[in-house]
Design a protein around this motif. Structure first.
Motif, mmCIF file in Angstrom:
data_model
loop_
_atom_site.group_PDB
_atom_site.id
_atom_site.type_symbol
_atom_site.label_atom_id
_atom_site.label_comp_id
_atom_site.label_asym_id
_atom_site.label_seq_id
_atom_site.Cartn_x
_atom_site.Cartn_y
_atom_site.Cartn_z
ATOM 1 N N UNK A 100 0.806 -1.219 0.000
ATOM 2 C CA UNK A 100 0.000 0.000 0.000
ATOM 3 C C UNK A 100 0.842 1.274 0.000
ATOM 4 N N UNK A 101 2.167 1.140 0.148
ATOM 5 C CA UNK A 101 3.078 2.278 0.145
ATOM 6 C C UNK A 101 4.451 1.785 -0.285
ATOM 7 N N UNK A 102 5.345 2.685 -0.647
ATOM 8 C CA UNK A 102 6.685 2.244 -1.052
ATOM 9 C C UNK A 102 7.396 1.526 0.095
ATOM 10 N N UNK A 103 8.180 0.511 -0.248
ATOM 11 C CA UNK A 103 8.963 -0.213 0.755
ATOM 12 C C UNK A 103 10.439 -0.179 0.373
ATOM 13 N N UNK A 104 11.277 -0.370 1.368
ATOM 14 C CA UNK A 104 12.719 -0.445 1.159
ATOM 15 C C UNK A 104 13.045 -1.891 0.802
ATOM 16 N N UNK A 105 13.333 -2.145 -0.460
ATOM 17 C CA UNK A 105 13.542 -3.526 -0.915
ATOM 18 C C UNK A 105 14.779 -4.167 -0.308
ATOM 19 N N UNK A 106 15.723 -3.368 0.179
ATOM 20 C CA UNK A 106 16.921 -3.952 0.781
ATOM 21 C C UNK A 106 16.637 -4.553 2.149
ATOM 22 N N UNK A 107 15.460 -4.289 2.710
ATOM 23 C CA UNK A 107 15.129 -4.835 4.025
ATOM 24 C C UNK A 107 14.248 -6.075 3.963
ATOM 25 N N UNK A 108 13.928 -6.545 2.759
ATOM 26 C CA UNK A 108 13.091 -7.746 2.644
ATOM 27 C C UNK A 108 13.884 -8.962 3.100
ATOM 28 N N UNK A 109 13.349 -9.654 4.088
ATOM 29 C CA UNK A 109 13.983 -10.835 4.660
ATOM 30 C C UNK A 109 13.154 -12.051 4.244
ATOM 31 N N UNK A 110 13.650 -12.778 3.261
ATOM 32 C CA UNK A 110 12.883 -13.896 2.701
ATOM 33 C C UNK A 110 12.611 -14.988 3.729
ATOM 34 N N UNK A 111 13.497 -15.180 4.684
ATOM 35 C CA UNK A 111 13.281 -16.243 5.668
ATOM 36 C C UNK A 111 12.133 -15.909 6.625
ATOM 37 N N UNK A 112 11.581 -14.715 6.537
ATOM 38 C CA UNK A 112 10.406 -14.348 7.331
ATOM 39 C C UNK A 112 9.118 -14.447 6.522
#
Length: 162
Positions: A100-112
């Motif tokens: 619903x809003x821009x996200x910081x893609x460098x903080x995406x943690x796939x294991x979560x």
């Protein structure tokens, strides 16, 4: 700098005017490198932005971009992003997440990220992944490439459910 494009202001006359950010302007500001704290939040305003209430309608004294006015108060964003859409493509091994809003893609943690195939049934926790693309450059939608191991696990899980 960022110039508001589609925001509106309160219609009441007075010494305080409230600006209501449009979703477009709001997200562009959030996705920018400024307005992250009190120290980097300033305002410039053109003389045509408003007038006073006198019969002559005196124009506003402009505040230029060369001498902007610093915000007197800053309220930090504390609203978390919300996932709105999930598309899992088991043929290509891609996972599309829209927010619903821009996200910081460098903080995406796939294991979560846990993929459930039916509520309460088979669950696959992703081990890792990589950002394949950011849709429309805004980080509202992110396409992630699944690892071969996670893709295989998901494919095996879907055949067990079917």
């Amino acid at each position: 700098t960022y110039r508001l494009t589609s925001s509106t202001a309160s219609t009441s006359s007075g010494e305080v005017i409230t600006v209501f950010f449009s979703m477009y302007d709001f997200n562009n500001i959030k996705n920018s490198a400024f307005a992250k704290s009190f120290v980097d939040t300033y305002l410039a305003i053109d003389s045509s932005a408003t007038t006073d209430l006198s019969l002559k309608r005196n124009s506003l004294m402009p505040i230029t971009i060369f001498n902007p006015l610093q915000a007197s108060k800053y309220i930090k964003d504390q609203t978390p992003p919300v996932v709105q859409t999930v598309v899992l493509d088991l043929n290509s091994g891609l996972l599309l997440l829209s927010f619903n809003e821009p996200v910081n893609t460098t903080t995406i943690n796939f294991s979560n990220i846990i993929v459930t195939l039916l509520p309460g049934n088979t669950m696959v926790t992703l081990t890792s992944g990589s950002i394949a693309s950011v849709v429309s450059g805004s980080a509202f939608a992110v396409t992630a490439s699944l690892t071969p191991q996670d893709l295989l696990q998901l494919k095996l899980s879907t055949t067990m459910v079917a």
